[in-house]
Design a protein around this motif. Sequence first.
Motif, PDB file in Angstrom:
ATOM      1  N   GLY A 160      -6.023   8.258   2.576  1.00 40.20           N
ATOM      2  CA  GLY A 160      -5.318   7.176   3.258  1.00 40.20           C
ATOM      3  C   GLY A 160      -5.351   7.268   4.759  1.00 40.20           C
ATOM      4  N   LEU A 214      -9.730   0.474   3.863  1.00 33.08           N
ATOM      5  CA  LEU A 214      -8.675  -0.121   3.052  1.00 33.08           C
ATOM      6  C   LEU A 214      -9.046  -1.579   2.765  1.00 33.08           C
ATOM      7  CD1 LEU A 214      -5.671   1.358   5.062  1.00 33.08           C
ATOM      8  CD2 LEU A 214      -6.544   2.172   2.852  1.00 33.08           C
ATOM      9  N   LEU A 243      -2.818   5.153  -3.277  1.00 35.58           N
ATOM     10  CA  LEU A 243      -3.926   6.055  -3.013  1.00 35.58           C
ATOM     11  C   LEU A 243      -3.478   7.503  -3.132  1.00 35.58           C
ATOM     12  CD1 LEU A 243      -5.329   4.422   0.276  1.00 35.58           C
ATOM     13  CD2 LEU A 243      -5.767   3.734  -2.095  1.00 35.58           C
ATOM     14  N   ASP A 247     -10.079   6.686   5.071  1.00 33.16           N
ATOM     15  CA  ASP A 247     -10.960   5.808   4.307  1.00 33.16           C
ATOM     16  C   ASP A 247     -10.651   4.339   4.569  1.00 33.16           C
ATOM     17  OD1 ASP A 247     -12.105   8.051   3.281  1.00 33.16           O
ATOM     18  OD2 ASP A 247     -11.217   7.874   1.279  1.00 33.16           O
ATOM     19  N   LEU A 250       0.861  -1.191   0.000  1.00 34.99           N
ATOM     20  CA  LEU A 250       0.000   0.000   0.000  1.00 34.99           C
ATOM     21  C   LEU A 250       0.890   1.231   0.000  1.00 34.99           C
ATOM     22  CD1 LEU A 250      -2.751   1.491   0.390  1.00 34.99           C
ATOM     23  CD2 LEU A 250      -2.312   1.330   2.867  1.00 34.99           C
ATOM     24  N   ILE A 282       0.567   5.433   0.155  1.00 33.95           N
ATOM     25  CA  ILE A 282      -0.312   6.573   0.370  1.00 33.95           C
ATOM     26  C   ILE A 282       0.412   7.813  -0.146  1.00 33.95           C
ATOM     27  CG2 ILE A 282      -1.541   7.965   2.064  1.00 33.95           C
ATOM     28  CD1 ILE A 282      -1.769   5.469   3.784  1.00 33.95           C
ATOM     29  N   GLN A 318      -3.031  -2.552   9.630  1.00 32.20           N
ATOM     30  CA  GLN A 318      -3.136  -3.098   8.281  1.00 32.20           C
ATOM     31  C   GLN A 318      -1.893  -3.878   7.864  1.00 32.20           C
ATOM     32  OE1 GLN A 318      -5.679  -3.053   5.955  1.00 32.20           O
ATOM     33  NE2 GLN A 318      -7.001  -2.293   7.587  1.00 32.20           N
ATOM     34  N   ILE A 324       3.656  -0.948   3.797  1.00 32.86           N
ATOM     35  CA  ILE A 324       2.916   0.305   3.680  1.00 32.86           C
ATOM     36  C   ILE A 324       3.945   1.423   3.630  1.00 32.86           C
ATOM     37  CG2 ILE A 324       1.258   1.880   4.741  1.00 32.86           C
ATOM     38  CD1 ILE A 324      -0.010  -0.534   6.123  1.00 32.86           C
ATOM     39  N   LEU A 373      -3.157   2.367  10.477  1.00 34.80           N
ATOM     40  CA  LEU A 373      -2.299   1.854   9.423  1.00 34.80           C
ATOM     41  C   LEU A 373      -1.453   0.683   9.920  1.00 34.80           C
ATOM     42  CD1 LEU A 373      -1.079   5.058   7.546  1.00 34.80           C
ATOM     43  CD2 LEU A 373      -2.908   3.473   6.914  1.00 34.80           C
ATOM     44  N   GLU A 383      -8.387  -3.590   0.492  1.00 35.42           N
ATOM     45  CA  GLU A 383      -7.386  -4.471  -0.113  1.00 35.42           C
ATOM     46  C   GLU A 383      -6.438  -5.080   0.919  1.00 35.42           C
ATOM     47  OE1 GLU A 383      -8.224  -0.962  -2.891  1.00 35.42           O
ATOM     48  OE2 GLU A 383      -7.708  -1.246  -0.773  1.00 35.42           O
ATOM     49  N   GLY A 384      -6.466  -4.573   2.162  1.00 37.59           N
ATOM     50  CA  GLY A 384      -5.514  -5.017   3.169  1.00 37.59           C
ATOM     51  C   GLY A 384      -5.819  -6.393   3.723  1.00 37.59           C
TER      52      GLY A 384
END
Length: 236
Positions: A154, A159, A125, A157, A102, A104, A183, A167, A180, A161-162
């Motif tokens: 980021g 996430l 993102l 919102d 991920l 951001i 995640q 990251i 975060l 897909e996590g």
Amino acid sequence: MNLPLNSTADPSDPIVRARFNMIEQQIRPWNVLDEQVLELLEKVRREDFVPPAYRAMAFMDTEIPLLGEPEQALRLGRCMLPPRVEARMLQDLRPQPDDRVLEIGAGSGYMAALLASCTQQVVSLDIVPELAEFARRNLQRAGIGNAHVRVADGAHDALPEGPFDIIVLSGSVGEIPARLLDQLRPGGRLGAIVGDEPIMRFTLVRQVENRFEASQPWDCNAPRLLGFPEPVAFEF
């Protein structure tokens, strides 16, 4: 002039020379010595991710504005980070072929392109729709099919897909949000530039046996990522 990374490169080509100088004069001296990272920097054409007006700055050791007036773009974090910063972040995150990533702050799409070239999948993102579209077009032109860009905040919102193995925050924040860290997969790594001017530090957080271990291996200032809250100052 020696070109150790790609023997087929034409040393008389000014782009080849500029890329070589970027690697040898900016990036190696910043303790980026991982050969995989150096090869990626040669393979992924940074100049293709720079707005046409700033193409001559593609290999310079500076932030490059991406959207709007230059001063405003830098102030709002709408810029590419200097090559040495991106390279060292990449080196410290140690991407692996089966990693899911991920990012951001998609920006130009260049960091996503680097990561996608050595991992399984990248989700990038950006809170600014125009930047997300710019990054998406650049990645498509570069033929990179495993990096997907979407408009999202980021910091707040969902996430879907996590979780992720890596990251990376392509900009600075006042502190790393706990959401975060939640995640990260077991063994996952998060990299962000954290703090306030004049002193910010690249912070690397690893998840190790259900706990987080953090280190701050180097200093670097960067524009703020939009949407992330500032730490609440303590008052007596």
